[in-house]
Design a protein around this motif. Structure first.
Motif, short mmCIF file in Angstrom:
data_model
loop_
_atom_site.label_atom_id
_atom_site.label_comp_id
_atom_site.label_asym_id
_atom_site.label_seq_id
_atom_site.Cartn_x
_atom_site.Cartn_y
_atom_site.Cartn_z
N ARG A 57 0.81 -1.25 -0.09
CA ARG A 57 0.01 0.00 0.00
C ARG A 57 0.82 1.23 -0.09
O ARG A 57 0.43 2.41 -0.22
CB ARG A 57 -1.01 0.03 1.01
N PHE A 71 0.05 -1.06 -15.06
CA PHE A 71 0.41 -1.78 -15.96
C PHE A 71 0.57 -1.54 -17.24
O PHE A 71 0.23 -0.59 -17.67
CB PHE A 71 -0.72 -3.20 -15.56
N THR A 118 -4.77 -5.61 -11.00
CA THR A 118 -4.97 -4.20 -10.90
C THR A 118 -5.41 -4.07 -9.24
O THR A 118 -4.93 -3.02 -8.63
CB THR A 118 -5.94 -3.47 -11.71
N LEU A 119 -6.57 -4.92 -8.97
CA LEU A 119 -7.22 -4.44 -7.37
C LEU A 119 -6.01 -4.70 -6.56
O LEU A 119 -5.93 -4.03 -5.56
CB LEU A 119 -8.20 -5.44 -7.48
N VAL A 120 -5.24 -5.72 -6.66
CA VAL A 120 -4.41 -6.15 -5.80
C VAL A 120 -3.40 -5.02 -5.60
O VAL A 120 -2.97 -4.51 -4.53
CB VAL A 120 -3.96 -7.51 -5.85
N ALA A 121 -2.85 -4.91 -6.83
CA ALA A 121 -1.69 -3.70 -6.83
C ALA A 121 -2.31 -2.43 -6.09
O ALA A 121 -1.51 -1.44 -5.58
CB ALA A 121 -1.29 -3.35 -8.12
N LEU A 122 -3.83 -1.93 -6.28
CA LEU A 122 -4.22 -0.85 -5.51
C LEU A 122 -4.20 -0.91 -4.13
O LEU A 122 -4.87 0.00 -3.24
CB LEU A 122 -5.73 -0.52 -6.15
N GLY A 123 -4.03 -2.29 -3.80
CA GLY A 123 -4.04 -2.35 -2.06
C GLY A 123 -5.13 -2.90 -1.69
O GLY A 123 -5.53 -3.12 -0.31
#
Lengths: 367, 242
Positions: free
Chosen positions: A77, A83, B133-138
């Motif tokens: 976080r 990407f 993307t969701l995981v990368a967004l935390g």
């Protein structure tokens, strides 16, 4: 900021990354360049803790990242990732940008002020109500950057952010990356297969080839002093190997390769084996019948044009002088001088434009 | 030809005058099939989610089994449920045979496989990049699953609508478990079978028209609910996104 130690990644028995060691400093723009499939994306995924290494460590801000998933989440976080192919959710642009804040349980009112700020940053303040899937590729990529930046990350990772974009959109994204780095001091780690882009943006560049970090340094180091023939070829430099230094006076050396003698600057001593690297834009071509070719240029070689490949407003002309030299000249001069395949020419290179490295066969090619 | 025109006249008449028999049958059909749809959705969607988001031994075999059950004949489900809930069966003590409750159970069992299978494909249809993307967004694991289910909402809705369609249109379970008892377990499809057999074509046609109308109304309402969730219209966008 991020320290990578002996990092390797295997997938189904294939080595994707091998023994990567690297320190990325706080606030710098670090770019990985390398051919497609060299492992750049995998490395970025590992840095963002989206994948686990087979061996080695990643230290984020002094903290080992080989920890529980919950702790990884709190480290992740502090990073934002964009990407190569941006994926947007079927919601409005504003809702897409808000996801990271929602996941962090930021209060609604604060989301209401931070989302427009992020859209303002990427220059899309008017699109907040649009459905994200209807955006163009360039707009989507900017929304993806806004979405990553809205959480105010310490590190922003971008995987080939302009790979699928038109030149105008690419320029916008590049400006944006520089602006983010300057304004927020965000550490930026990106990958690209576009060497020129790497040169434009990066404070430091790491060259990745077949899963190995083969050279890391400033862009001028990589582009003018590549650490080996493979890198030289990748950054578009001609490599002439198998030479021997015959004489060296205060760094001003004569190097013999086959029947040709080159003048170049090097610290290599007489008798040492050497390889020469020459950037194509440093090679001048003149028709061999014109006598005006005599100039300050010491290295003059006669040869014939072997191949001509148009490249935008330029033409890459390959000349066979017994060894191969490539010259980048404008289309216009190519036409004016009447160059064609087979035309006899004189190729000239200044002694200062030749980069000399110990030959790989003789001494180690790396730094 | 006469039968048809006369039948249509009679059907219009029955519908316009809100004939109590017709209304009772239609109401019961709706009650049973909607209940079965809701119960099936409450089971199928979470289980489909579990199957989609986890890797386990035998996953492929399970998916093939689920897809095979798409085409299970209604009379086979009727038979199995009959044996389960008849006096001598293991669930005989519930006294569900020849009751609306038994019919709801039967239709639920009938439509769970198709709903589950289509929800699994719906979730699988969400771009892989969205998940990363969701995981990368935390996102936490749970936050990710919720957002992916939301992203697949149109396709999930289609799965639910299709399940409802199969439930309200089937005769086998309704006949075998319900028994077509007047005022108690007679639904649109069993009534049409009976009335046609007796030569009451008008009544049958009226029930047929109502059956289609009920299906139309339910589909429209379900679509309005989902488009309300997302402020855009599935009509324009083709209904099943993502």
């Amino acid at each position: 900021m991020i320290r990578i130690e002996h990092l390797s990644k295997e997938f189904n028995g294939t080595k994707i990354l091998t023994d990567i060691d690297l320190d990325i400093k706080e606030g710098e723009i670090f770019t990985f360049i390398g051919p497609s499939g060299s492992g750049k994306t995998t490395l970025l995924l590992l840095i963002d803790l989206l994948d686990r290494p087979s061996s080695g460590r990643i230290i984020f801000d002094g903290q080992d990242t080989a920890v529980s998933e919950a702790k990884q989440l709190s480290i992740r976080r502090r990073m934002g990732m964009v990407f190569q192919k941006p994926a947007v959710l079927n919601a409005t642009v504003a809702e897409n940008v808000a996801f990271g804040l929602k996941f962090r349980h930021i209060p609604r009112e604060e989301i209401g002020t931070r989302v427009p700020e992020a859209l303002e940053l990427v220059g899309l303040p008017d699109l907040s109500g649009r459905r994200a899937p209807t955006l163009s590729g360039g707009e989507m990529q900017r929304v993806a950057i806004a979405r990553a930046m809205v959480t105010e990350p310490d590190v922003l990772l971008l995987d080939e952010p302009t790979a699928n974009l038109d030149p105008v959109s690419s320029d916008l994204i590049e400006d944006l990356i520089l602006r983010i780095n300057k304004k927020f001091g965000t550490t930026i780690i990106m990958s690209t297969h576009d060497m020129i882009q790497g040169q434009r943006l990066a404070d430091r560049i790491g060259v990745i080839m077949t899963g190995r970090l083969v050279q890391a340094g400033s862009s001028s180091e990589i582009f003018y002093q590549p650490a080996g023939g493979e890198i030289a070829r990748f950054v578009g430099i001609d490599a002439i190997t198998g030479g021997t230094v015959t004489e060296n006076r205060d760094g001003h050396a004569l190097i013999r390769i086959g029947g040709t003698c080159f003048e170049a600057l090097t610290i290599l001593k007489a008798g040492q084996r050497a390889a020469l690297f020459i950037r194509p834009e440093e090679v001048s071509l003149t028709p061999s019948e014109s006598s005006s070719g005599k100039s300050s240029v010491r290295n003059q070689f006669t040869g014939r044009i072997k191949k001509m490949v148009p490249s935008g407003p330029f033409v890459r002309v390959t000349v066979d002088c017994g060894f191969i030299l490539t010259s980048l000249i404008t289309r216009r001069s190519c036409t004016e001088l009447g160059f064609m395949v087979g035309t006899p020419v004189i190729a000239g290179v200044k002694a200062t434009a030749i980069h000399v490295l110990p030959d790989r066969d003789g001494t180690a090619g790396g730094q | 030809m006469n039968d048809i025109t006369e039948g249509i006249n009679q059907a219009v008449n029955l519908i316009v005058t809100l004939n109590p028999d017709v209304m009772q049958i239609a109401g019961l059909s709706l009650y049973i099939s909607l209940s079965a749809t809701i119960i099936a959705a409450l089971i199928a969607i979470p289980v489909a989610g579990f199957i989609h988001f986890h890797d386990f031994f035998g996953k492929r075999a399970l998916l093939i089994l689920i897809q095979t059950l798409y085409s299970v004949p209604t009379v086979v489900v009727g038979l199995v449920i009959y044996l389960m809930i008849s006096k001598a069966g293991p669930l005989g003590f519930l006294g569900l045979l020849f009751s609306p409750g038994g019919m709801i159970l039967g239709q639920t069992v009938l439509i769970i496989p198709i709903m589950m299978g289509l929800v699994i494909s719906a979730l699988g249809g969400v771009d892989r990049g969205i998940s990363d993307t969701l995981v990368a967004l935390g996102a936490t694991g749970f936050q990710k699953i919720i957002e992916i289910i939301k992203e697949a909402r149109y396709a999930i809705l289609s799965a639910v609508v299709l399940g409802f369609g199969r439930a309200i249109a089937e005769v086998g379970v309704a006949m075998m478990i319900g028994g077509n008892i007047r005022d108690q377990t007679r639904v649109l499809t069993t009534a049409i079978t009976l009335e046609t057999g007796m030569g009451n074509f008008g009544f049958s046609i009226a029930l047929g028209i109502i059956l289609l109308t009920v299906a139309l109304i339910v589909v429209v309402i379900l679509n309005l609910i989902t488009s309300g969730l997302s402020h855009d219209s599935p009509w324009i966008r083709g209904g099943s996104q993502g």
